[in-house]
Design a protein around this motif. Structure first.
Motif, mmCIF file in Angstrom:
data_model
loop_
_atom_site.group_PDB
_atom_site.id
_atom_site.type_symbol
_atom_site.label_atom_id
_atom_site.label_comp_id
_atom_site.label_asym_id
_atom_site.label_seq_id
_atom_site.Cartn_x
_atom_site.Cartn_y
_atom_site.Cartn_z
ATOM 1 N N MET A 144 0.620 -0.977 -0.228
ATOM 2 C CA MET A 144 -0.048 -0.390 -0.395
ATOM 3 C C MET A 144 0.685 1.476 0.365
ATOM 4 N N PHE A 145 1.864 1.314 0.214
ATOM 5 C CA PHE A 145 2.709 2.934 0.836
ATOM 6 C C PHE A 145 4.571 1.953 -0.166
ATOM 7 N N PRO A 168 -1.284 2.543 -3.500
ATOM 8 C CA PRO A 168 -1.984 3.243 -3.603
ATOM 9 C C PRO A 168 -2.610 4.075 -1.976
ATOM 10 N N LEU A 169 -2.106 3.706 -1.140
ATOM 11 C CA LEU A 169 -2.732 4.433 -0.039
ATOM 12 C C LEU A 169 -1.724 5.367 0.009
ATOM 13 N N ARG A 170 -0.276 5.776 -0.901
ATOM 14 C CA ARG A 170 0.039 7.249 -0.454
ATOM 15 C C ARG A 170 -0.877 8.008 -0.626
ATOM 16 N N LYS A 171 -1.203 8.845 -0.216
ATOM 17 C CA LYS A 171 -1.706 10.760 -0.430
ATOM 18 C C LYS A 171 -1.642 10.916 -1.706
ATOM 19 N N TYR A 173 -1.017 9.611 -4.420
ATOM 20 C CA TYR A 173 -1.680 8.259 -5.113
ATOM 21 C C TYR A 173 -3.187 8.490 -6.174
ATOM 22 N N LYS B 53 -9.352 2.826 1.885
ATOM 23 C CA LYS B 53 -9.246 3.735 0.640
ATOM 24 C C LYS B 53 -10.590 4.365 0.394
ATOM 25 N N GLU B 56 -11.303 6.414 3.977
ATOM 26 C CA GLU B 56 -10.998 7.631 3.866
ATOM 27 C C GLU B 56 -11.472 8.836 3.126
ATOM 28 N N TRP B 351 -8.001 10.385 8.357
ATOM 29 C CA TRP B 351 -7.181 10.970 7.164
ATOM 30 C C TRP B 351 -6.149 9.616 7.194
ATOM 31 N N ARG B 352 -6.221 8.350 8.434
ATOM 32 C CA ARG B 352 -5.824 6.978 7.736
ATOM 33 C C ARG B 352 -7.028 6.682 8.540
#
Lengths: 185, 394
Positions: A144-145, A168-171, A173, B53, B56, B351-352
């Motif tokens: 994910m990161f 995918p979970l990086r902001k 992305y 995801k 979020e 946020w997470r």
């Protein structure tokens, strides 16, 4: 790890918090770490540099923290650090049959955080050797990161397809082929 | 040295993802030497929907309907943890009645979860009949849910920040007690059929054994951990909701094999029933539920207008902002510890939202306890772990 990660966690800005029991233990044994205060439930949060991370984790295991409860990552925001957190609890000392029915001494918990720069290949030593439970959790964080875990026995994606591009979970992305539903036709 | 004429080369066999006994879409790539398993690699992710995801981009009210799709055999647990996290972060207290309703729902869910484990597990080791028995019992639980939440298996959408979406309908608690009285003897019936059945015991005793240290080191939780001699139950450790009000015991065993895990789950069903019976009696507002009529006739003076008799503290606005801060909250589901690591930034969306699934962590150990087992034992050992792929992949 060429460039040092930026100090940008929200906790770091607040005045120096009081060291908790885990921090005192680490100080006693000469492990350098950062105090990040406590989280909302009062769990001690400790910041660790990637190069000391493995030795601090093994020291904490000897200190009684034998259960990796939850590992995951998060992104502080575009251009900022990627963070790995490790929730460790001392389970073995409480889960003894004589104390089975009413666990009396408080549960010891700690959260380790490692801040990694998102430039290049963020890399961290894998905890698989000391906590086998890190196996899939670290793979998920890699998935994910894009944080690489050195020494992991199966360093590959876990949930996403093996040939997936991006983290995918990086902001920052960007989802490929994304369209709004109303633009579909 | 004499060489065996019948020696064969190791063979790689692919099980799944569409294999009937893979409990969903798990894929195992197994290396076999004759009948012995040399190595096994689980491949997961076929049911990955990116729940973290999705979370979020959703407010809590928007996200709750999604989460029962994760563990679709025990959706209430995820609904509970998904509302618990922001609830704790915002320091919202839950009225006593709401907390009791939650406990009743969660314990019904635990029974449903263990039932849906029991049937397929027995089918995995070769007994088909219990499958039909458990569906008969589970139907009762789903009828109860349908009456209270309007939905049966998933999408109950019942938990809300500060309580539950609506009060129990009139007469529901009596029906729940009827279920308890009816289900108690059924556990005895299962035990008569299964527990000391020589075929069953020879089939699974000593199979897939996990030691205490291994169980802790592999981050196992729930019945997998308790069957290995670790009496660890978050309901006792964290004292969440109102579990401290009831008399009940932690079910645990020492052997760590499939048979121990079976006994732990059967005992847990009994304990859940125990809790249910007490909760139905002790719920604020009482089992006869005259509180609505009383509230209407006496208005604000009725003692049932007090905080502890509400089913929800104060309905949160759809624009509820998750406060700044972070926490990791957890609860004991039927499969083990499920947790949420939540980070709020004073926005309506988190946020997470890291979800720690119980069976993802329990499944990790599978290749290591499969080594040396027979090919027919793969199903038995996998069955004893209790995985729902929706929850493993999220």
């Amino acid at each position: 790890m060429s460039d040092a990660p930026k100090e940008s966690s929200p906790e770091a800005k607040s005045p120096e918090p009081n060291p908790g029991p885990v921090s005192l233990f680490l100080n006693e044994n000469g492990f350098s770490h950062d105090l990040l205060g406590v989280d909302h439930l009062g769990i001690e949060v400790i910041g660790v540099k990637p190069e000391f991370f493995y030795s601090i984790a093994s020291a904490l295991k000897d200190f009684g923290f034998d259960y990796l409860q939850c590992h995951g990552g998060y992104d502080e925001g575009p251009g900022q650090n990627l963070v790995c957190f490790y929730n460790l609890i001392a389970l073995g000392e409480l889960a003894i049959s004589s104390k089975a029915e009413n666990v009396k001494p408080p549960l010891r918990e700690v959260r380790l955080k490692v801040f990694l720069s998102r430039e290049g290949e963020p890399t961290l030593p894998s905890l698989y050797k000391i906590f086998h439970g890190a196996d899939w959790q670290e793979r998920e964080t890699f998935d994910m990161f894009g944080i690489h875990f050195e020494g992991h026995p199966h360093p590959k994606r876990l949930l996403m397809p093996e040939d997936w591009k991006g983290w995918p979970l990086r902001k920052d992305y960007v989802q490929p082929d994304f369209y709004e539903m109303q633009d579909a036709y | 040295m004499a060489r065996l004429e019948t020696r064969t080369e190791p063979m790689v066999v692919n099980f799944g993802p569409h294999h009937p006994s893979m409990h969903g879409v798990l894929r195992l790539v197994v290396t076999l030497d004759g009948e012995d398993v040399i190595d096994c690699e689980p491949v997961i992710g076929y049911l990955h929907r990116g729940m973290e995801k999705i979370a979020e981009n959703r407010t809590n009210v928007m996200f709750v309907p999604y989460v029962s799709r994760m563990d679709y055999a025990a959706g209430m647990f995820y609904e509970a943890i998904v509302v618990n996290a922001p609830e704790k972060l915002a320091n919202i207290s839950v009225p006593k009645r709401a907390s009791y309703i939650r406990v009743i729902m969660l314990e019904l869910n635990r029974i449903a979860n263990h039932l849906l484990w029991l049937g397929p597990f027995l089918a995995d080791v070769g007994a088909q009949t219990p499958f039909f028995y458990i569906f008969r019992e589970r139907e009762m639980i789903y009828d109860l849910w349908e009456a209270a939440t309007g939905q049966r298996l998933i999408n109950n959408n019942y938990f809300r920040i500060g309580g539950v979406a609506c009060d129990l309908p009139w007469g529901w608690l009596e029906k729940c007690k009827d279920f308890c009285n009816w289900f108690g003897p059924k556990i005895d019936e299962y035990e008569k059929l299964i527990t000391n059945n020589p075929i069953f015991r020879r089939r699974i005793e000593g199979l897939g054994a996990i030691t205490r240290n291994e169980a802790i080191n592999w981050s196992l939780s729930g019945p997998m951990l308790r069957a290995s001699g670790v009496p660890w139950d978050l309901r006792k450790v964290d004292h969440y909701e109102c579990y401290d009000d009831f008399e009940w015991k932690v079910a645990w065993e020492k052997e760590g094999d499939c048979y121990a895990r079976y006994r732990v789950r059967i005992e847990e069903m009994r304990q859940s029933l125990n809790i249910l019976r007490q909760a139905c009696e002790m719920i604020p507002g009482g089992p006869t539920e005259n509180l609505e009529a009383d509230k209407i006739s006496k208005g604000k003076e009725s003692k049932f207008s007090g905080f502890d008799y509400q089913y929800v503290a104060k309905k949160v606005a759809p624009t509820f902002k998750i406060p700044e801060g972070e926490l990791y909250t957890r609860l004991e589901s039927g499969k083990g510890e499920i947790g949420v690591f939540l980070q709020g930034k004073n926005e309506v969306t988190p946020w997470r939202f890291k979800i720690r699934a119980a069976d993802l962590n329990n499944l990790q150990i599978l290749p290591h306890i499969l080594k040396g087992a027979k090919v027919a034992d793969i199903m038995a050992i996998l069955g004893s772990i209790d995985v729902i792929m929706g929850s493993v992949d999220r």
